[in-house]
Design a protein around this motif. Sequence first.
Motif, mmCIF file in Angstrom:
data_model
loop_
_atom_site.group_PDB
_atom_site.id
_atom_site.type_symbol
_atom_site.label_atom_id
_atom_site.label_comp_id
_atom_site.label_asym_id
_atom_site.label_seq_id
_atom_site.Cartn_x
_atom_site.Cartn_y
_atom_site.Cartn_z
ATOM 1 N N TYR A 1 -11.363 0.579 3.475
ATOM 2 C CA TYR A 1 -10.735 -0.192 2.391
ATOM 3 C C TYR A 1 -10.322 -1.563 2.901
ATOM 4 C CZ TYR A 1 -7.976 -1.091 -1.827
ATOM 5 O OH TYR A 1 -7.497 -1.624 -3.003
ATOM 6 N N GLU B 1 -13.067 -4.039 3.213
ATOM 7 C CA GLU B 1 -13.495 -4.671 1.976
ATOM 8 C C GLU B 1 -12.439 -5.631 1.417
ATOM 9 O OE1 GLU B 1 -15.140 -2.137 -0.998
ATOM 10 O OE2 GLU B 1 -15.551 -3.848 -2.328
ATOM 11 N N TYR B 2 -11.166 -5.239 1.499
ATOM 12 C CA TYR B 2 -10.133 -6.005 0.787
ATOM 13 C C TYR B 2 -9.128 -6.740 1.669
ATOM 14 C CZ TYR B 2 -11.827 -3.447 -3.287
ATOM 15 O OH TYR B 2 -12.608 -2.932 -4.291
ATOM 16 N N GLN B 3 -9.220 -6.607 2.973
ATOM 17 C CA GLN B 3 -8.292 -7.257 3.908
ATOM 18 C C GLN B 3 -6.838 -6.874 3.667
ATOM 19 O OE1 GLN B 3 -11.006 -9.483 2.703
ATOM 20 N NE2 GLN B 3 -11.837 -8.402 4.474
ATOM 21 N N ILE B 4 -6.629 -5.724 3.125
ATOM 22 C CA ILE B 4 -5.265 -5.210 2.951
ATOM 23 C C ILE B 4 -5.346 -3.697 2.802
ATOM 24 C CG2 ILE B 4 -5.259 -5.465 0.419
ATOM 25 C CD1 ILE B 4 -2.193 -6.463 1.090
ATOM 26 N N ALA B 5 -4.249 -3.041 3.134
ATOM 27 C CA ALA B 5 -4.231 -1.586 2.963
ATOM 28 C C ALA B 5 -4.184 -1.260 1.472
ATOM 29 C CB ALA B 5 -3.011 -1.002 3.663
ATOM 30 N N PRO B 6 -4.720 -0.107 1.087
ATOM 31 C CA PRO B 6 -4.679 0.270 -0.330
ATOM 32 C C PRO B 6 -3.280 0.724 -0.743
ATOM 33 C CG PRO B 6 -5.577 2.070 0.943
ATOM 34 C CD PRO B 6 -5.355 0.938 1.906
ATOM 35 N N ALA B 7 -3.027 0.653 -2.036
ATOM 36 C CA ALA B 7 -1.801 1.232 -2.567
ATOM 37 C C ALA B 7 -1.803 2.731 -2.268
ATOM 38 C CB ALA B 7 -1.723 1.001 -4.069
#
Lengths: 240, 514, 110
Positions: free
Chosen positions: C54, C57-63
């Motif tokens: 994740y 792809e998004y450069q941040i941890a998912p919620a």
Amino acid sequence: MLSTLYALLFYTASVLMVVGLALKIRKYARTPAPLKIPTTPAPTTRGGVVLRMAREVVFFESLFKSNKWIWLFGYLFHVGLLLVLLRHFRYFTNPVWWWVELIQPFGVYASFAMVAGLAGLWARRFLVERIRYISSPSDHLMLALLLAIGLSGMTMKFAAQTDIVAVKVFFLGLMRFQINELPMHLPLLVHLGLVAILMIIFPISKLLHVPGLFFSPSRNQVDNSRDKRHLAPWAAELEK
Amino acid sequence: MVPLDDDSKKNDVRGPTGHPLEIPRLACGAMADLESYHAKPAHNEPLGFPGELIDDWKEVAIAKIGELASKNRAFQVYLDACVKCGACTDKCHYFLGTGDPKNMPVARQDLLRSVYRRYYTFAGKNFPWLVGARDLTREVLDEWYNYYHQCSQCRRCSVFCPYGIDTAEISMAAREILDTVGQGQKYCNEIIAKVKDVGNNLGLNPKALRATLEDLEEDLEEETGISVRLPLDEKGADILLITPSADFFAEPHIEGLLGYAKVFHAAGVSWTISSYASEAANFGMFIGSYENMREVSLRIRKAAQDLGVKRIVFGECGHAWRVAYSFLNTLAGPFDFLDQNYPIPQHILEFTHAEIEKGTLNFDKSRNDEYRMTYHDSCNVARGSRMGDKPGGQFEIPRAVLKAVCNNYFDMDRDTIKESTVCCGGGGGLLTDELMDLRTKGASPRMKALQQVTEDHGVTHMAAICAICKTQFSKVMPKFGYEMDSVLSVHQLVSNAIILDGQQTADDTSEAEE
Amino acid sequence: MSYDVNGTSVEHDEEGYITNLADWTEDLANVIAKAEEVDMNEEHWEVVNFLRSYYEEYQIAPAVRVLIKAVKKTMGPEKGNNKYMYELFPYGPAKQACKIAGLPKPTGCV
């Protein structure tokens, strides 16, 4: 000789107190409050703020919410002091104003309330651990000073009476820039000396809570920030 | 027993929990060594502060005290006016929880006041011993750092001070002085730097935000059977929703966000989130920096203008609502380009409450019957803002909404709610792991008040309207015998109870939500 | 401040998050997990791998909710819930799992 000294002392003390307080009040008035910070719920109108402030000044509303003992002692002291002070107008007015005559009997007994309140407040500084912790020497000395003023005054009323007619002549004289003879009576000299000290330290001590209360943004601001834009002059500069 | 102390009664611990506001014995130095992580240069510099402690820190700090006293009336008056009456000494939740006397509001103020007196007052310059004035030394600076990061700026002390002295103002000023000499706190400054860079505390970029919102839309459709939107960057929408980024990330925050979406859907308004201003929180307040607070606020103004919205609504976030309600007009106004028929800005609870009054929302309250609720008044909302037209609306409106969506509601001890509410223990920039000991101790008054209503009324859950409160409680509640999910968003309960037009109302819907 | 991975040291910050994300290896994850007193099993790895993909792809941890949904898909509903995540990572899936996965710490009111 001593009369002259006391006369000069009172002139100096009066000037220092008035000028010192005026400077402080000017400083408070000129210092901007950059943000709206009334402690809410707060009144939404100017009139409401006047009422809120009146409740603080007349009833010590917030202190009452906080601690009934401090409120009781503090209130006894302040109301006692107020009546005593008003009673003292008799030494500066001739003929004595009617309402000063009216409160005369209360003013005398108010001194007991004043002293009792001070004693209670001082006792708390020794007996309550938290308040002992936050007390500086000056906090004790301030109470000692006020207590000594009260007790020396009561001594003259109830024990070793002084020649109050002469005292009045002295003070009426001071108001006309004449120095008359002050009775050489120890309790009187102590009383007046301490009062002069109190006047001198007023603008440079915690007695600044008196003007401070009126300038406290958490109490004197109107809760209307969404309706009216509030902007401090230095903050307006940032927008240029 | 200490005589002349009205509170000695409270010292008798009754039962295992004790009175929420029970006063501890003094434990000098108990929290002296608790030091939150210092900011790195990379955190300080984007905020306009020196990266590290500067060489002439002492001179700069002393000059900064004078500068702040000349720019902020509250700071000047509060430094002068205190008489050490002691009324505030038992009002701070951190003092109640730790017993450390330097966590008593007056003593916390005195850490700075003593230095102010030394350099700026006649008595302190000439008779420092008499008035408790002291030189500024490295030890004093370190003491400031530790104890001004043990204040959540909740203003409870200010309610009880006869002059309204607000320790929050002193604590904010102290942090600004610390920042000015390069002694910033990592938690706050890293986050502010992130807002300036990405637009939110979390560092959630537009792509990730969009993906999260789309994911939530899927969930909503699955739950309700209808399309409930969570629009992002939609120009021309009526309402710009500014909500804490925790609402896109954490539990139970996200459940609240779903609640806002359902309310907007039911009310039939068009709305949008902005990826540029994707944060309600404004930690500029915590560090007392007008300039940083202003810069963060201006992002909201810009987003509103760029998207062409007519209204701004704020989601559930405590200090953000203080900044929004009390400061936004000052910092980023005037908002003459918005629709003047609505409050600017408006709280989501004001919005929902108005819709309930209008009768546009349909609720099945029984869907919240598994909960026996109480409500935690967030400090910044309670004592630094308002909702609705009347003073105290910030207490009545959330309760009115809760009572509209829940059958079982009970208030906690009256000395711990509304204007006397006790902070969650994690506000003011203290919601960081290294301060967990303080956070737990500071939460104990609230937790004891909760335990009381659990015993008396069988309360199981507590609702909150602040991202910090929600996170803090979900972390500390397990230490007090509650499940971590015993704290709920107010709009989570709204979301549970609301029935949208065309929504599938199968009985298993609420279970699926769990 | 650094982790020792088979003789090479990997720098981390005061909270144990690695400072250079490219330093991450599976061996490092095991070292961090050990420091965190997490005994890595297949389910832990499942979470860690999801977080890493994740993040890529998004450069941040998912919620947390997104993570749980993903876990629910792969491990089933009895494991796809917040409680189970805390059983796996007692200090929280967002913070502790991110640390082990070599992701930066999620900041803010979370």
